[in-house]
Motif scaffolding. Structure first.
Motif, short mmCIF file in Angstrom:
data_model
loop_
_atom_site.label_atom_id
_atom_site.label_comp_id
_atom_site.label_asym_id
_atom_site.label_seq_id
_atom_site.Cartn_x
_atom_site.Cartn_y
_atom_site.Cartn_z
N GLN A 198 0.83 -1.20 0.00
CA GLN A 198 0.00 0.00 0.00
C GLN A 198 0.87 1.27 0.00
OE1 GLN A 198 -2.67 0.41 3.35
NE2 GLN A 198 -4.16 1.46 2.09
N ILE A 199 2.06 1.20 0.57
CA ILE A 199 2.96 2.36 0.64
C ILE A 199 3.66 2.58 -0.71
CG2 ILE A 199 5.01 3.31 1.78
CD1 ILE A 199 4.28 1.43 4.18
N HIS A 200 4.04 1.49 -1.36
CA HIS A 200 4.78 1.53 -2.63
C HIS A 200 4.00 0.73 -3.67
CE1 HIS A 200 7.76 1.74 0.70
NE2 HIS A 200 8.12 2.82 0.03
N PRO A 201 3.01 1.32 -4.36
CA PRO A 201 2.14 0.58 -5.27
C PRO A 201 2.85 -0.15 -6.41
CG PRO A 201 1.24 2.75 -4.82
CD PRO A 201 2.61 2.72 -4.22
N ILE A 202 4.10 0.21 -6.70
CA ILE A 202 4.85 -0.50 -7.74
C ILE A 202 5.14 -1.94 -7.31
CG2 ILE A 202 7.15 0.19 -6.94
CD1 ILE A 202 7.90 0.50 -9.94
N MET A 203 5.12 -2.20 -6.01
CA MET A 203 5.39 -3.54 -5.49
C MET A 203 4.11 -4.38 -5.54
SD MET A 203 7.66 -2.59 -2.12
CE MET A 203 7.95 -4.31 -1.66
N GLY A 204 4.21 -5.54 -6.14
CA GLY A 204 3.06 -6.44 -6.20
C GLY A 204 3.51 -7.88 -6.35
N GLY A 205 2.65 -8.79 -5.97
CA GLY A 205 2.95 -10.21 -6.09
C GLY A 205 1.67 -11.02 -6.17
N THR A 206 1.84 -12.31 -6.33
CA THR A 206 0.70 -13.23 -6.42
C THR A 206 0.98 -14.48 -5.61
OG1 THR A 206 0.24 -12.44 -8.66
CG2 THR A 206 -0.78 -14.52 -8.02
N LEU A 207 -0.02 -14.90 -4.85
CA LEU A 207 0.02 -16.19 -4.17
C LEU A 207 -0.81 -17.17 -4.99
CD1 LEU A 207 -0.71 -15.20 -0.46
CD2 LEU A 207 1.47 -15.95 -1.41
N ILE A 208 -0.23 -18.31 -5.30
CA ILE A 208 -0.95 -19.40 -5.94
C ILE A 208 -1.06 -20.48 -4.88
CG2 ILE A 208 -0.95 -21.07 -7.83
CD1 ILE A 208 0.93 -18.97 -9.29
N VAL A 209 -2.25 -20.63 -4.32
CA VAL A 209 -2.46 -21.53 -3.20
C VAL A 209 -3.03 -22.85 -3.73
CG1 VAL A 209 -3.57 -21.83 -0.96
CG2 VAL A 209 -2.89 -19.54 -1.71
N GLU A 210 -2.27 -23.92 -3.51
CA GLU A 210 -2.66 -25.24 -4.00
C GLU A 210 -3.18 -26.12 -2.87
OE1 GLU A 210 0.58 -26.93 -6.17
OE2 GLU A 210 0.29 -25.54 -7.85
N ASP A 211 -4.11 -26.98 -3.23
CA ASP A 211 -4.68 -27.94 -2.29
C ASP A 211 -3.64 -29.01 -1.97
OD1 ASP A 211 -6.32 -29.58 -0.79
OD2 ASP A 211 -7.91 -29.65 -2.28
N THR A 212 -3.57 -29.41 -0.71
CA THR A 212 -2.61 -30.44 -0.30
C THR A 212 -3.16 -31.85 -0.41
OG1 THR A 212 -3.30 -30.24 2.01
CG2 THR A 212 -1.43 -28.88 1.30
N LYS A 213 -4.43 -32.01 -0.71
CA LYS A 213 -5.04 -33.35 -0.76
C LYS A 213 -4.33 -34.22 -1.79
CE LYS A 213 -9.55 -31.93 0.81
NZ LYS A 213 -10.92 -31.64 0.45
N GLY A 214 -3.95 -35.40 -1.35
CA GLY A 214 -3.32 -36.36 -2.24
C GLY A 214 -1.86 -36.07 -2.53
N ARG A 215 -1.26 -35.13 -1.81
CA ARG A 215 0.14 -34.79 -2.05
C ARG A 215 0.95 -35.02 -0.78
NH1 ARG A 215 0.41 -29.70 -6.02
NH2 ARG A 215 -1.39 -30.22 -7.26
N ASP A 216 2.20 -35.31 -0.96
CA ASP A 216 3.12 -35.48 0.16
C ASP A 216 3.62 -34.09 0.55
OD1 ASP A 216 5.00 -36.08 2.04
OD2 ASP A 216 6.36 -37.08 0.67
#
Length: 100
Positions: free
Chosen positions: A78-96
């Motif tokens: 919010q202080i520096h709007p040029i900064m941005g990112g993305t979270l890609i949240v994956e389901d853990t079901k069936g994974r080690d």
């Protein structure tokens, strides 16, 4: 816990810029700069739910989010709007997901 995301002075500013994380597992950002920053979900301030907002994270400090459901979540400083990112949240079901 998922691998920490670093706040940096140079592009892409949040490293990694697109972080793949596990659903329901804590997510941590580390401020590795000399300036305060925020981690704010892009939906904050809209009619959609604001799922996370760190407030100011001081230099050398961290912000930890308890976890999110599967999906894709864009965020910014919010202080520096040029900064941005993305979270890609994956389901853990069936994974080690045991610690390595």
């Amino acid at each position: 816990m998922n691998e920490p995301i670093r706040m940096e002075h140079f592009p892409p500013y949040y490293y990694p810029h697109e972080a793949v994380v596990w659903a329901g597992v804590p997510i941590q950002w580390i401020n590795a700069t000399a300036s305060p920053h925020t981690v704010q979900h892009d939906d904050c301030g809209t009619e959609k739910p604001c799922l996370f907002d760190s407030g100011k994270v001081a230099p050398g400090k961290t912000y930890t989010l308890p976890g999110l459901p599967p999906g894709r979540y864009s965020y910014h400083c919010q202080i520096h709007p040029i900064m941005g990112g993305t979270l890609i949240v994956e389901d853990t079901k069936g994974r080690d997901v045991s610690p390595r």
